[in-house]
Design a protein around this motif. Structure first.
Motif, PDB file in Angstrom:
ATOM      1  N   THR A   3     -38.352 -39.546 -32.644  1.00 23.70           N
ATOM      2  CA  THR A   3     -39.092 -39.013 -33.787  1.00 23.70           C
ATOM      3  C   THR A   3     -40.467 -38.525 -33.344  1.00 23.70           C
ATOM      4  OG1 THR A   3     -40.169 -41.096 -34.375  1.00 23.70           O
ATOM      5  CG2 THR A   3     -37.943 -40.728 -35.241  1.00 23.70           C
ATOM      6  N   TYR A  44     -37.638 -34.578 -27.011  1.00 20.18           N
ATOM      7  CA  TYR A  44     -37.765 -34.439 -28.463  1.00 20.18           C
ATOM      8  C   TYR A  44     -37.466 -33.011 -28.892  1.00 20.18           C
ATOM      9  CZ  TYR A  44     -40.037 -34.112 -33.044  1.00 20.18           C
ATOM     10  OH  TYR A  44     -40.310 -33.885 -34.359  1.00 20.18           O
ATOM     11  N   ASN A  47     -37.318 -31.223 -35.754  1.00 27.08           N
ATOM     12  CA  ASN A  47     -36.287 -31.073 -36.782  1.00 27.08           C
ATOM     13  C   ASN A  47     -36.730 -30.072 -37.842  1.00 27.08           C
ATOM     14  OD1 ASN A  47     -38.183 -32.400 -38.303  1.00 27.08           O
ATOM     15  ND2 ASN A  47     -37.041 -34.314 -38.395  1.00 27.08           N
ATOM     16  N   GLU A 129     -37.862 -43.884 -43.747  1.00 29.03           N
ATOM     17  CA  GLU A 129     -37.428 -42.495 -43.621  1.00 29.03           C
ATOM     18  C   GLU A 129     -38.281 -41.581 -44.490  1.00 29.03           C
ATOM     19  OE1 GLU A 129     -33.320 -39.951 -43.134  1.00 29.03           O
ATOM     20  OE2 GLU A 129     -33.235 -42.008 -43.854  1.00 29.03           O
ATOM     21  N   ASN A 132     -41.542 -40.991 -42.785  1.00 27.15           N
ATOM     22  CA  ASN A 132     -41.440 -39.962 -41.747  1.00 27.15           C
ATOM     23  C   ASN A 132     -41.572 -38.570 -42.346  1.00 27.15           C
ATOM     24  OD1 ASN A 132     -41.069 -41.879 -39.762  1.00 27.15           O
ATOM     25  ND2 ASN A 132     -38.838 -41.750 -39.785  1.00 27.15           N
ATOM     26  N   GLN A 136     -44.847 -35.725 -41.966  1.00 29.45           N
ATOM     27  CA  GLN A 136     -44.623 -34.397 -41.401  1.00 29.45           C
ATOM     28  C   GLN A 136     -44.800 -33.273 -42.415  1.00 29.45           C
ATOM     29  OE1 GLN A 136     -41.078 -34.254 -38.770  1.00 29.45           O
ATOM     30  NE2 GLN A 136     -41.002 -36.464 -39.060  1.00 29.45           N
TER      31      GLN A 136
END
Length: 334
Positions: A3, A44, A47, A129, A132, A136
Motif C-alpha cells: 500500500t 508498488y 491503484n 480500508e 486508506n 489517498q
C-alpha cells in the motif's frame, strides 16, 4: 498487497508526500528520490486512487450508497445532487448493497472516473480500508459512520440515542411489555439501535423478556414477518420499537389484519421519518433521521476539501429527535 503507507514508511516520508510524488506535484528532490526508490524496491503499483488523484476532475461529485431503491438512500442521493447542481457539478453514483467487494468496486470505479470528491456510505468495508481511501482521496467524506481519527471527515448520527428516545417515549406512556423489530443485516446500525432499546429498558428498571427482539430484512416484508413472530411469542405485548419506518409499516399491516387497533390497543414507533411515515393510517410516530441535512453537509464538506474557494461548512452535530404522530398512545392492556 503493498500500500501507499508501506511506501511512505520505506521512504521515511508522509503518505501525502508519496501522493505528491506519484502525481508529479512539487516536492523536494530528496523526497522524490526516496519515494521512487521505495516504489521500485517494494514493487508498488499505484491503484485507482492514485491514478484518480493524478487526473482530478472537480466537475463531478461521486456518491456511494447501499441501494437507490430504498427511500432513505434516494433522499441521500437527491440531497447530494442538489448540492452538486448548486455548484455547477454533476454526480456519479455507485451502489454497494452492504457487500464489501461491491462497495470497494463502487469507490474504485468512481475514482477511475476521476471523481475527486466523494460522499461514501459504507457498512461492509473495514475502518482500515476506508482509512486508506481517506488518506489517498482528500475530497472523500464518510456518511452514517464515524472512524476514529477522521471524525472531521465523517458525518453520522447517534443511532443508540434514537432508539433510546423511542423506547423511553413508550415507557412514559405506560407501556411495560415492549418488543423490538430489528434488521438482520450485520451492520453497526442494527447493533446500536438494539442497544438503545435495551439501555432504555435497563435504565427504567424493566426486564428483558425472552423472544421480544426479532430480526428480519429491513423492509416492509421483513416487518410483516417479524411482527407475526412477535405475536406468536407474546400475546401481551403492547408496543414495539422498529428498526426503520418500512419495517414499522409491515408491522402495522399485520396488527391491522389481526384486528389490533393502533394506537388504542397497541403502540408502534419507527425510525428515519421517511415520507411513508406521514401517509400510513394512523400516521406513524418515528425518530427523525435528518439524512437530507447530513447529505447536504457532507457534500459541501467534500467539495471544500478540494477547492479552497468553497467555504468549509461549520461543523454540525446531528441529533435524532422524536416525531410524535398517531401510532403511539397510553398503554391499554389487550
Amino acid at each position: 498487497m503493498i500500500t501507499i503507507r508501506d511506501v511512505a514508511k520505506q521512504a521515511g516520508v508522509s503518505v501525502a508526500t508519496v501522493s505528491r510524488v506519484l502525481n508529479n506535484a512539487s516536492c523536494s528532490e530528496t523526497a522524490r528520490l526516496a519515494v521512487e526508490s521505495a516504489v521500485q524496491n517494494l514493487g508498488y503499483s499505484p491503484n485507482a486512487n492514485a491514478q484518480a488523484l493524478a487526473l482530478q476532475n472537480t466537475d463531478t461529485l461521486g456518491v456511494v450508497v447501499t441501494d437507490v431503491t430504498d427511500p432513505f438512500f434516494a433522499i441521500l442521493v437527491k440531497s447530494v445532487d442538489q448540492v452538486a447542481h448548486e455548484y455547477g457539478k454533476t454526480i456519479l453514483i455507485g451502489i454497494g448493497y452492504h457487500n464489501a467487494e461491491k462497495e470497494r468496486n463502487a469507490i474504485e470505479t468512481l475514482l477511475r472516473k476521476r471523481c475527486s470528491c466523494l460522499v461514501v456510505h459504507s457498512k461492509a468495508l473495514t475502518d482500515q480500508e476506508l482509512i486508506n481511501y481517506l488518506e489517498q482521496a482528500k475530497g472523500m467524506v464518510i456518511i452514517n459512520r464515524c472512524i476514529a481519527g477522521y471524525e472531521h471527515r465523517c458525518v453520522s448520527l447517534d443511532n443508540q440515542r434514537g432508539t433510546f428516545l423511542a423506547t423511553e417515549l413508550l415507557i412514559k406512556l405506560g407501556h411495560r411489555k415492549i418488543g423490538y423489530i430489528g434488521s438482520n443485516h450485520q451492520i453497526n446500525d442494527e447493533v446500536e439501535r438494539k442497544q438503545g432499546y435495551l439501555t432504555a429498558l435497563q435504565q427504567y428498571g424493566l426486564p428483558v423478556i425472552e423472544n421480544t427482539s426479532v430480526q428480519n430484512s429491513p423492509d416492509f416484508e421483513g416487518g410483516e414477518a417479524a411482527m407475526i413472530d412477535l405475536l406468536s411469542y407474546h400475546s401481551d405485548l403492547t408496543a414495539v420499537v422498529t428498526y426503520n419506518d418500512s419495517m414499522a409499516a409491515g408491522a402495522l399491516s399485520v396488527l391491522t389484519e389481526n384486528n389490533i387497533n393502533v394506537p388504542r390497543q397497541f403502540s408502534l414507533i419507527g425510525f428515519d421519518d421517511m415520507p411513508i411515515a406521514s401517509h400510513l393510517v394512523p400516521k406513524l410516530s418515528t425518530i427523525r433521521y435528518p439524512i437530507d441535512l447530513m447529505a447536504t453537509y457532507a457534500s459541501k464538506l467534500a467539495l471544500s476539501l478540494i477547492n479552497e474557494n468553497i467555504e468549509t461548512p461549520i461543523h454540525t452535530q446531528f441529533n435524532p429527535t422524536v416525531v410524535r404522530r398517531f401510532s403511539t398512545d397510553s398503554c391499554y392492556q389487550r
